[in-house]
Design an enzyme around this catalytic site. Structure first.
Site, mmCIF file in Angstrom:
data_model
loop_
_atom_site.group_PDB
_atom_site.id
_atom_site.type_symbol
_atom_site.label_atom_id
_atom_site.label_comp_id
_atom_site.label_asym_id
_atom_site.label_seq_id
_atom_site.Cartn_x
_atom_site.Cartn_y
_atom_site.Cartn_z
ATOM 1 N N ARG A 203 0.802 3.785 -3.255
ATOM 2 C CA ARG A 203 0.167 5.080 -2.984
ATOM 3 C C ARG A 203 1.196 6.182 -2.774
ATOM 4 N NH1 ARG A 203 -5.390 3.479 -0.253
ATOM 5 N NH2 ARG A 203 -5.465 1.365 -1.052
ATOM 6 N N GLU B 24 -12.092 0.705 -10.575
ATOM 7 C CA GLU B 24 -11.696 -0.188 -11.686
ATOM 8 C C GLU B 24 -12.524 -0.017 -12.957
ATOM 9 O OE1 GLU B 24 -12.106 -1.216 -8.524
ATOM 10 O OE2 GLU B 24 -9.974 -1.428 -7.996
ATOM 11 N N ASP C 248 -5.133 -9.852 -8.318
ATOM 12 C CA ASP C 248 -5.462 -8.978 -9.448
ATOM 13 C C ASP C 248 -4.267 -8.270 -10.094
ATOM 14 O OD1 ASP C 248 -5.228 -7.507 -7.094
ATOM 15 O OD2 ASP C 248 -7.075 -6.367 -7.345
ATOM 16 N N GLU D 129 0.836 -1.209 0.000
ATOM 17 C CA GLU D 129 0.000 0.000 0.000
ATOM 18 C C GLU D 129 0.869 1.256 0.000
ATOM 19 O OE1 GLU D 129 -2.996 -0.319 -0.596
ATOM 20 O OE2 GLU D 129 -3.831 -2.093 0.355
#
Ligand code: DMJ
Length: 603
Positions: A237, A501, A366, A233
């Site tokens: 980010r 998405e 993913d 993360e």
């Protein structure tokens, strides 16, 4: 993306008594137990009742903790999202001091980067206010605010019954406003019919907000904090955001900060297998896996590469690239894939896949697929192993996971669990049409584009078939023709977290096909966000129920990816400028931060 515990923790209290036959049915059992109970002293009975109550409370707490992890929203992700590139406190009253524990296993209870008051805007630096008064808030125009304005456009649109004109008038209102000092270059009615004024945004919004953010980063932001952060993360980010900002501004400050952060994340890679741990203490330089396992999630360890590789290129220091390339090399060779599809976890001691047999394009896997393609593009399409793995994986998806619904023949990507197909698709999977289209644009097989077109249609249906026009977090697809519904939503999956998405894929599809329907679909989604998730005193919120337009149950919480990704992709989708962050010059990391495609291939 968080982990489920590998084993469940049970707290059991066994009150056994050979004379009390609790597993025998019947009256005798009841009488025998009751007699035993009566024979206990009051103190003994109170202790037992207390222990039973305590067990119940702990069981409830543990259940809620596990279900949060299953939906990918641990406390850590919650606050990580708060500090994403918005750089503003969503909840100003949170405890700003990180909770410091005795060792690196301490669970962090608050933001890992201190959040400070917004600095006042120095009006002398920005004398030229641009944009109409209605879009100026304290001399500062925010993208969120501007997007919110579109609800008013929608109202006007309904009154006039003329969408084209309304889009024009929406943009026209901006262009005609007296305060506009520098009209955008392409401000004419023809262009305006299709887009909400990205040029004006580009000229006015980021300038003021950027200066505030830069000042904060320069003066206040310190990574020298004794806190645990999640490697993935923080990379996608914060590191991704800093690198991207460095490219867009050329300001060394952002690269220096990126280097500082990247170096502090490096201890995560000191594991027996060189597969990184999930958590790093950026102050102490220690790292560890989650408390319940020595596994890391596959999506996490394989979706930090774009950022670390770019950091090496910019700093001329190979160490960052080396550690993430090593992960990809190992995964490339690892046995246990299923026609290119990977399990969801990998063990940081053995370096082997764990929890085998489950294959998904959703949570925990993913962005592995996304980053295979994007690393290959980033490196100038020269790293063959990445391409091989991507092509093989997409073939695996087509062979094992793609099906069509009974009613409307919608194509979707399901999951495989120990050879059993499950028609379940996370909203997260809607990144796939965009990725497939990007691959096809880079000369990969044309049938990738066909699949992209079909999946984009399905992701659109995940919105339009809901009463609020907003997708649920997870959809189950109906394989039977007897029913008229394509999509079934289970009660636990009815929430919408403002995820990006579908809008992300719409952006790719529009850019790469120029078919205006993708813009229309994006526009409809934006209207639904405005109708059901907009908060009257500012911002947007996740909702609990996309099936109830009367009461969508706002959560009073806006995930930072709504600002970092969803709005950014809306902005790009509605922009007329096809060269704005061109897909031939940039790859977007999985948090929508653009990074340049390298002019020369890696060595
Ligand atoms: C983002 O943080 C990233 O795109 C990540 O890869 C998974 N999805 C979330 C937002 O939905």
């Amino acid at each position: 993306m968080m982990y489920p515990p590998t084993r469940k923790d049970f707290i059991s209290l066994t009150l056994t008594d050979p004379n009390c036959h609790i597993y025998n049915n019947g009256k005798h059992r009841k009488q025998s137990c009751w007699r035993k109970w009566k024979q206990l002293s009051r103190l003994q009975r109170n202790i037992i009742l207390f222990l039973l109550a305590l067990t119940l409370v702990l069981a409830l707490m543990s259940y809620s903790h596990i279900s949060k992890q299953r939906t990918g929203l641990s406390k850590k992700e919650d606050w990580m999202e708060m500090i994403d590139d918005g750089l503003k406190p969503a909840f100003p009253d949170v405890n700003l001091k990180p909770v410091v524990g005795p060792d690196s296993m301490t669970e962090v209870k608050g933001p890992n980067i201190p959040i400070f008051q917004k600095p006042p805007i120095n009006k002398r630096i920005f004398p030229n206010k641009r944009g109409p008064p209605s879009l100026q808030k304290n001399g500062n125009v925010s993208l969120t605010f501007l997007v919110a304005r579109q609800e008013e456009v929608q109202d006007a649109e309904e009154e006039n019954g003329d969408k084209q004109k309304k889009l024009v008038s929406w943009r026209g209102a901006i262009i005609e406003a007296d305060q506009v000092t520098e009209p955008p270059p392409s401000a004419n009615e023809k262009d305006a019919a299709a887009t909400p004024a990205p040029e004006i945004l580009a000229g006015s919004v980021p300038v003021t907000e950027f200066a505030e953010a830069k000042q904060w980063i320069e003066k206040e932001l310190s990574f020298n904090q004794n806190v645990d952060v999640n490697l993935f993360e923080t990379t996608i980010r914060v590191l991704g955001g800093l690198l991207s900002t460095y490219h867009l501004t050329g300001d060394q400050l952002f690269l220096n900060k990126a280097k500082d952060l990247g170096s502090r994340l490096m201890p995560a890679f000191k594991t027996p297998s060189k597969i990184p741990f999930s958590d790093v203490n950026i102050g102490k330089g220690t790292a560890h896996p989650p408390r319940w396992t020595s596994d890391s999630s596959m999506a996490e360890v394989t979706s930090i590469q774009l950022e670390f590789r770019e950091l090496s290129r910019l700093t001329q220091d190979p160490q960052y690239k080396e550690v993430v390339d090593e992960v990809m090399k190992q995964v490339h060779k690892l046995p246990g894939k299923h026609d290119g599809l990977i399990p969801m976890f990998i063990n940081t001691n053995s370096g082997q896949f764990s929890h085998r047999g489950i294959y998904t394009l959703g949570a925990r896997a993913d962005s592995y697929y996304e980053y295979l393609l994007k690393q290959w593009i980033q490196g100038g399409k020269t790293e063959d192993e990445l391409l091989e793995d991507y092509i093989e994986a997409i073939n695996g998806v087509k062979k094992h996971l793609v099906r069509q619904t009974g009613p409307r023949k919608l194509t979707f990507v399901g999951e495989l669990s120990h050879n059993r197909f499950s028609p379940k698709m996370d909203h997260l999977v809607c990144f796939l049409p965009g990725t497939l289209a990007l691959g096809a644009h880079n000369d990969l097989p044309g049938d990738h584009m066909d699949l992209a077109v079909q999946l984009m249609e399905t992701c659109h249906h995940m919105y339009t078939q809901m009463e609020t026009g907003l997708s649920p977090e997870i959809a189950h697809f109906n394989l039977h023709t007897t029913d008229s519904n394509d999509i079934i939503v289970k009660p636990a999956d009815r929430h919408n977290l403002l995820r990006p998405e579908t809008v992300e894929s719409l952006f790719y599809m529009y850019r790469l096909t120029k078919n205006p329907k993708y813009r229309e679909w994006g526009w409809e989604i934006l209207q639904s966000f405005n109708k059901y998730t907009r908060v009257s005193d500012g911002g947007y919120t996740s909702i609990n129920n996309v099936r109830d337009p009367e009461n969508p149950q706002p959560r009073d919480k806006m995930e930072s990816f709504f600002l970092g990704e969803t709005l950014k992709y809306f902005y790009l989708l509605f922009s007329d400028d096809m060269e704005l962050l061109s897909l031939d010059k940039y790859v977007f990391n999985t948090e929508a931060h653009p990074l340049p495609i390298w002019p020369t291939p890696p060595k």
